[in-house]
Design a protein around this motif. Structure first.
Motif, mmCIF file in Angstrom:
data_model
loop_
_atom_site.group_PDB
_atom_site.id
_atom_site.type_symbol
_atom_site.label_atom_id
_atom_site.label_comp_id
_atom_site.label_asym_id
_atom_site.label_seq_id
_atom_site.Cartn_x
_atom_site.Cartn_y
_atom_site.Cartn_z
ATOM 1 N N LEU A 169 -13.500 -3.657 40.906
ATOM 2 C CA LEU A 169 -14.097 -2.413 40.450
ATOM 3 C C LEU A 169 -13.163 -1.281 40.870
ATOM 4 O O LEU A 169 -12.733 -1.233 42.018
ATOM 5 N N PRO A 170 -12.858 -0.360 39.962
ATOM 6 C CA PRO A 170 -11.966 0.739 40.310
ATOM 7 C C PRO A 170 -12.669 1.771 41.201
ATOM 8 O O PRO A 170 -13.891 1.845 41.254
ATOM 9 N N LYS A 171 -11.871 2.548 41.880
ATOM 10 C CA LYS A 171 -12.383 3.593 42.765
ATOM 11 C C LYS A 171 -13.313 4.550 42.013
ATOM 12 O O LYS A 171 -14.280 5.057 42.580
ATOM 13 N N SER A 172 -13.065 4.750 40.735
ATOM 14 C CA SER A 172 -13.890 5.671 39.945
ATOM 15 C C SER A 172 -15.337 5.183 39.809
ATOM 16 O O SER A 172 -16.215 5.937 39.387
ATOM 17 N N MET A 173 -15.603 3.920 40.189
ATOM 18 C CA MET A 173 -16.963 3.377 40.124
ATOM 19 C C MET A 173 -17.779 3.681 41.384
ATOM 20 O O MET A 173 -18.985 3.420 41.416
ATOM 21 N N ILE A 174 -17.177 4.221 42.420
ATOM 22 C CA ILE A 174 -17.898 4.480 43.667
ATOM 23 C C ILE A 174 -19.144 5.335 43.450
ATOM 24 O O ILE A 174 -20.235 4.980 43.924
ATOM 25 N N PRO A 175 -19.073 6.446 42.709
ATOM 26 C CA PRO A 175 -20.292 7.237 42.503
ATOM 27 C C PRO A 175 -21.386 6.470 41.747
ATOM 28 O O PRO A 175 -22.577 6.616 42.037
ATOM 29 N N VAL A 176 -20.992 5.632 40.800
ATOM 30 C CA VAL A 176 -21.964 4.842 40.033
ATOM 31 C C VAL A 176 -22.632 3.810 40.946
ATOM 32 O O VAL A 176 -23.846 3.607 40.895
ATOM 33 N N ASP B 237 -13.965 3.724 25.418
ATOM 34 C CA ASP B 237 -14.891 2.969 24.582
ATOM 35 C C ASP B 237 -14.710 1.458 24.641
ATOM 36 O O ASP B 237 -15.404 0.726 23.954
ATOM 37 N N HIS B 238 -13.783 0.962 25.436
ATOM 38 C CA HIS B 238 -13.558 -0.488 25.500
ATOM 39 C C HIS B 238 -14.386 -1.109 26.632
ATOM 40 O O HIS B 238 -15.075 -0.417 27.352
ATOM 41 N N GLY B 239 -14.313 -2.432 26.776
ATOM 42 C CA GLY B 239 -15.017 -3.118 27.854
ATOM 43 C C GLY B 239 -14.712 -2.460 29.181
ATOM 44 O O GLY B 239 -13.601 -2.011 29.425
ATOM 45 N N CYS B 240 -15.711 -2.386 30.023
ATOM 46 C CA CYS B 240 -15.506 -1.606 31.233
ATOM 47 C C CYS B 240 -16.389 -2.106 32.368
ATOM 48 O O CYS B 240 -17.380 -2.783 32.127
ATOM 49 N N PRO B 241 -16.039 -1.755 33.600
ATOM 50 C CA PRO B 241 -16.965 -2.002 34.685
ATOM 51 C C PRO B 241 -18.251 -1.217 34.451
ATOM 52 O O PRO B 241 -18.225 -0.096 33.958
ATOM 53 N N ALA B 242 -19.361 -1.844 34.793
ATOM 54 C CA ALA B 242 -20.668 -1.205 34.616
ATOM 55 C C ALA B 242 -21.632 -1.757 35.657
ATOM 56 O O ALA B 242 -21.385 -2.809 36.246
ATOM 57 N N VAL B 243 -22.729 -1.028 35.872
ATOM 58 C CA VAL B 243 -23.725 -1.419 36.866
ATOM 59 C C VAL B 243 -25.122 -1.236 36.297
ATOM 60 O O VAL B 243 -25.411 -0.247 35.616
ATOM 61 N N TRP B 244 -25.986 -2.224 36.575
ATOM 62 C CA TRP B 244 -27.405 -2.174 36.222
ATOM 63 C C TRP B 244 -28.221 -2.453 37.477
ATOM 64 O O TRP B 244 -27.738 -3.092 38.409
ATOM 65 N N VAL B 245 -29.478 -2.015 37.491
ATOM 66 C CA VAL B 245 -30.425 -2.389 38.534
ATOM 67 C C VAL B 245 -31.527 -3.203 37.875
ATOM 68 O O VAL B 245 -32.072 -2.798 36.838
ATOM 69 N N ASP B 246 -31.833 -4.352 38.463
ATOM 70 C CA ASP B 246 -32.975 -5.148 38.019
ATOM 71 C C ASP B 246 -34.208 -4.480 38.617
ATOM 72 O O ASP B 246 -34.380 -4.449 39.832
ATOM 73 N N GLU B 247 -35.030 -3.903 37.780
ATOM 74 C CA GLU B 247 -36.194 -3.140 38.238
ATOM 75 C C GLU B 247 -37.215 -4.002 38.974
ATOM 76 O O GLU B 247 -37.981 -3.497 39.778
ATOM 77 N N ASP B 248 -37.230 -5.303 38.697
ATOM 78 C CA ASP B 248 -38.208 -6.185 39.340
ATOM 79 C C ASP B 248 -37.771 -6.618 40.735
ATOM 80 O O ASP B 248 -38.582 -6.636 41.664
ATOM 81 N N GLY C 7 -24.751 3.016 34.920
ATOM 82 C CA GLY C 7 -23.568 3.712 34.443
ATOM 83 C C GLY C 7 -22.382 2.792 34.309
ATOM 84 O O GLY C 7 -22.415 1.632 34.712
ATOM 85 N N LYS C 8 -21.322 3.338 33.722
ATOM 86 C CA LYS C 8 -20.072 2.598 33.551
ATOM 87 C C LYS C 8 -18.939 3.435 34.090
ATOM 88 O O LYS C 8 -19.109 4.623 34.400
ATOM 89 N N ASP C 9 -17.785 2.818 34.182
ATOM 90 C CA ASP C 9 -16.599 3.505 34.680
ATOM 91 C C ASP C 9 -16.320 4.715 33.801
ATOM 92 O O ASP C 9 -16.085 4.567 32.599
#
Length: 77
Positions: free
Chosen positions: A59-66, A14-25, A7-9
């Motif tokens: 990372l903003p506080k709004s990223m805590i759930p992500v 629609d602009h560049g934003c904090p985001a998170v991915w998981v490396d599945e491996d 997810g993202k912030d």
């Protein structure tokens, strides 16, 4: 490497934003954020050395759930 977008912030629009991915491996998290300024980075290295291949991001506080979801997802698989 198999990256799964978590997810993202939700407040970023629609602009560049904090985001998170998981490396599945490896179950590592990949985090995109705003690069910290020199003063902030200087403060962080007082607690933990910063090698040249690492960076400090905000990372903003709004990223805590992500982040919680990413951590739960990585841990449960």
């Amino acid at each position: 490497m198999r990256l799964r977008f978590v997810g993202k912030d939700p407040e970023s629009g629609d602009h560049g934003c904090p985001a998170v991915w998981v490396d599945e491996d490896t179950k590592r998290l990949l985090i995109q954020g705003v690069t910290a300024d020199a003063e902030t980075t200087a403060r962080t290295v007082q607690d933990s050395p910063l090698p040249p291949y690492e960076g400090v991001v905000w990372l903003p506080k709004s990223m805590i759930p992500v982040l919680r979801k990413a951590l739960d997802d990585a841990e449960s698989q």
